[in-house]
Write an enzyme that holds these catalytic residues in place. Sequence first.
Site, PDB file in Angstrom:
ATOM      1  N   THR A   1       0.824  -1.211   0.000  1.00  0.00           N
ATOM      2  CA  THR A   1       0.000   0.000   0.000  1.00  0.00           C
ATOM      3  C   THR A   1       0.857   1.260   0.000  1.00  0.00           C
ATOM      4  OG1 THR A   1      -0.148   0.085   2.417  1.00  0.00           O
ATOM      5  CG2 THR A   1      -1.841  -1.190   1.251  1.00  0.00           C
ATOM      6  N   ASP A   2       0.194   2.375  -0.328  1.00  0.00           N
ATOM      7  CA  ASP A   2       0.858   3.672  -0.287  1.00  0.00           C
ATOM      8  C   ASP A   2       0.542   4.360   1.047  1.00  0.00           C
ATOM      9  OD1 ASP A   2      -1.748   4.667  -0.532  1.00  0.00           O
ATOM     10  OD2 ASP A   2      -1.521   5.143  -2.657  1.00  0.00           O
ATOM     11  N   GLN A   3       0.839   5.631   1.143  1.00  0.00           N
ATOM     12  CA  GLN A   3       0.626   6.361   2.401  1.00  0.00           C
ATOM     13  C   GLN A   3      -0.842   6.489   2.789  1.00  0.00           C
ATOM     14  OE1 GLN A   3       2.769  10.007   1.627  1.00  0.00           O
ATOM     15  NE2 GLN A   3       4.526   9.293   2.814  1.00  0.00           N
TER      16      GLN A   3
END
Length: 132
Positions: A15-17
């Site tokens: 996942t990203d931020q």
Amino acid sequence: MKEHQIKVRVRYSETDQMSVVYHGNYVPYFEMGRVEWLRNKGISYKSLEESGIALPIVSMTINYKKPARYDDLLTVITKFKQQSSVKVEFDCEIRNENDELLTTAYFLLVFVDVKQGKAIQPPKYLLDIMNS
């Protein structure tokens, strides 16, 4: 069976931020689906490669509808579309636990002789399995 399903849990590292699956991480999910589709048909991708045949992707289209998020349990659905000459096509989708459609994809792969690096007709046993 022309369709096969697997479950994949989204890991934090994918996942990203914003806790959304990074777009490039969908390709491995779909790869897992295709490999397991083959395995379900009695074909180990490893043994396929050991026999000198590879199945590289030559074209793919991915459409992102809704985001997958950290810890979601995804269903990757792999559907055999057709096989012609040296090509094989799959339609795929990913759904979440609420059966919402998150992503769709199309993959075109080509049977390749590993030693020669050239496209080849698949062996008859593969044709029989894929079209059964």
